[in-house]
Design a protein around this motif. Sequence first.
Motif, PDB file in Angstrom:
ATOM      1  N   PHE A  63       0.827  -1.209   0.000  1.00 31.28           N
ATOM      2  CA  PHE A  63       0.000   0.000   0.000  1.00 31.28           C
ATOM      3  C   PHE A  63       0.861   1.258   0.000  1.00 31.28           C
ATOM      4  N   ALA A  64       1.947   1.257   0.813  1.00 26.82           N
ATOM      5  CA  ALA A  64       2.783   2.461   0.947  1.00 26.82           C
ATOM      6  C   ALA A  64       4.079   2.369   0.155  1.00 26.82           C
ATOM      7  N   LYS A  65       4.263   1.312  -0.647  1.00 28.06           N
ATOM      8  CA  LYS A  65       5.506   1.171  -1.399  1.00 28.06           C
ATOM      9  C   LYS A  65       5.430   1.926  -2.720  1.00 28.06           C
ATOM     10  N   PRO A  66       6.550   2.462  -3.181  1.00 33.69           N
ATOM     11  CA  PRO A  66       6.550   3.107  -4.513  1.00 33.69           C
ATOM     12  C   PRO A  66       6.417   2.060  -5.609  1.00 33.69           C
ATOM     13  N   ILE A  67       5.496   2.282  -6.527  1.00 30.82           N
ATOM     14  CA  ILE A  67       5.244   1.364  -7.635  1.00 30.82           C
ATOM     15  C   ILE A  67       5.434   2.120  -8.943  1.00 30.82           C
ATOM     16  N   PHE A  68       6.279   1.582  -9.794  1.00 28.93           N
ATOM     17  CA  PHE A  68       6.529   2.179 -11.106  1.00 28.93           C
ATOM     18  C   PHE A  68       5.849   1.307 -12.150  1.00 28.93           C
ATOM     19  N   ASN A  69       4.765   1.805 -12.762  1.00 28.89           N
ATOM     20  CA  ASN A  69       4.001   1.047 -13.741  1.00 28.89           C
ATOM     21  C   ASN A  69       4.576   1.296 -15.132  1.00 28.89           C
ATOM     22  N   LEU A  70       5.301   0.309 -15.655  1.00 30.92           N
ATOM     23  CA  LEU A  70       5.942   0.456 -16.966  1.00 30.92           C
ATOM     24  C   LEU A  70       4.907   0.518 -18.087  1.00 30.92           C
ATOM     25  N   SER A  71       3.794  -0.202 -17.914  1.00 27.23           N
ATOM     26  CA  SER A  71       2.798  -0.271 -18.985  1.00 27.23           C
ATOM     27  C   SER A  71       2.063   1.050 -19.192  1.00 27.23           C
ATOM     28  N   ARG A  72       2.078   1.918 -18.198  1.00 24.01           N
ATOM     29  CA  ARG A  72       1.407   3.215 -18.329  1.00 24.01           C
ATOM     30  C   ARG A  72       2.361   4.333 -18.721  1.00 24.01           C
ATOM     31  N   CYS A  73       3.610   3.981 -18.978  1.00 24.12           N
ATOM     32  CA  CYS A  73       4.605   4.984 -19.372  1.00 24.12           C
ATOM     33  C   CYS A  73       4.757   4.977 -20.885  1.00 24.12           C
ATOM     34  N   THR A  74       4.532   6.116 -21.500  1.00 26.29           N
ATOM     35  CA  THR A  74       4.701   6.221 -22.948  1.00 26.29           C
ATOM     36  C   THR A  74       6.141   6.514 -23.331  1.00 26.29           C
ATOM     37  N   LYS A  75       6.963   6.866 -22.343  1.00 28.88           N
ATOM     38  CA  LYS A  75       8.379   7.125 -22.582  1.00 28.88           C
ATOM     39  C   LYS A  75       9.186   6.489 -21.458  1.00 28.88           C
ATOM     40  N   CYS A  76      10.441   6.177 -21.739  1.00 33.03           N
ATOM     41  CA  CYS A  76      11.326   5.687 -20.685  1.00 33.03           C
ATOM     42  C   CYS A  76      12.742   6.185 -20.957  1.00 33.03           C
ATOM     43  N   ASN A  77      13.484   6.366 -19.898  1.00 35.40           N
ATOM     44  CA  ASN A  77      14.809   6.973 -19.974  1.00 35.40           C
ATOM     45  C   ASN A  77      15.904   5.907 -20.094  1.00 35.40           C
ATOM     46  N   GLU A  78      17.034   6.334 -20.579  1.00 30.74           N
ATOM     47  CA  GLU A  78      18.220   5.480 -20.652  1.00 30.74           C
ATOM     48  C   GLU A  78      19.447   6.344 -20.433  1.00 30.74           C
ATOM     49  N   PHE A  79      20.434   5.801 -19.726  1.00 30.97           N
ATOM     50  CA  PHE A  79      21.697   6.522 -19.593  1.00 30.97           C
ATOM     51  C   PHE A  79      22.850   5.535 -19.670  1.00 30.97           C
ATOM     52  N   ILE A  80      23.952   6.002 -20.242  1.00 32.35           N
ATOM     53  CA  ILE A  80      25.152   5.187 -20.438  1.00 32.35           C
ATOM     54  C   ILE A  80      26.345   5.983 -19.925  1.00 32.35           C
ATOM     55  N   ASN A  81      27.220   5.331 -19.217  1.00 31.77           N
ATOM     56  CA  ASN A  81      28.461   5.951 -18.744  1.00 31.77           C
ATOM     57  C   ASN A  81      29.656   5.250 -19.374  1.00 31.77           C
TER      58      ASN A  81
END
Length: 360
Positions: A228-246
């Motif tokens: 109930f109180a945990k952070p949930i990241f719903n990938l299916s509702r995201c129209t964009k997603c980030n990427e980073f490379i080092n």
Amino acid sequence: KELEKIRTAVVVKTYSSLIRQHQYRTPEEVASQLMEVKKFGKALFLNIRGSNPQKKTINLQDICLFFKDDKEGRANAARAFRIFSRNPQDQITKQQVIETVEQLFKERSDIATSLSNTDSMMNSLEAGLAGVLHFFAIGVYLLVWNVDILQGFSTFSATVLALSFVFGNSIRNTFEAMLFLFVQHPYDVGDWIKIDGGFYNVRKISLLNTSFSDMYGQPVTYANASIFAKPIFNLSRCTKCNEFINVEVDVGLASKFKEELTAKLHALFNFRNTEYDVSSLDVKLSGFNRENLKVNIFIFFVYLINGDDWGRKRKATDEAVQLVSDILGKYSGEIKYTYHHRLEQPAQGSGGELAGAPSP
């Protein structure tokens, strides 16, 4: 007639038909329906392709033949083509059409499961509310029959207090689960979510628990009150997603490498503008490693892809990483891995000398 018959495996017109088609299916029925879906995908490709057997792909112009040759018709054709690809210049193969139809079928199945789960939860809530209403109704009946309720109130209140210690936690969990599912509503059946650092696919939602499967298909069950109180990241509702490379390069190559990498990534993103957000590209020098004389280069960009579209995202990631790797390989002859030698603190030897110290 045959095409219309197998079309019913994918297209469902009513709520009852949707539930009936996907609920209480045996594994054999699921396999049979998937075969019908694949047949429909193949028939759909052949119908769009036309009578030319040498043609192995379809494109936007082929879709336009099924719509009126006006502004609205061309717009509808473009929307129809986006079901298969967001790039209007793409050539779509038969396998891509079949996979798209299969994905649509799975989405319908997830919707049916979600609706079925919602019905089940509503039945549980209705049963609970009915119990509460019956309790108050009994009190009203006793008042109508002139029964002295206050005479047994002390005994009743003591009983309620005792039961509250037994069932209080369950009632609280049920109330939190109701808020979680019906107010927050963070996911639906079929969604991919990230929770506690892991990626899970939602398989079944009930009033008190949610069943998931992880990336390897292993079943996992969480109590709704526990997340109930945990952070949930719903990938299916995201129209964009980030990427980073080092990456790290030698100090003498940092500027030249950054300039070439930025130019080639811009070219790639412009060419594949349905997969990447060109304006999001950011390549910068982010730090200096004094131990081995390296400069850290940070690369950030955004995909124009849903977070759960693993196939497209994997392909786009491979293209970007391969480009970075190719440029690094180009400068491989100039890159020198220079390490700064650190003198370790010597340990005290048994004879009063420093162990590991060089002899005079």
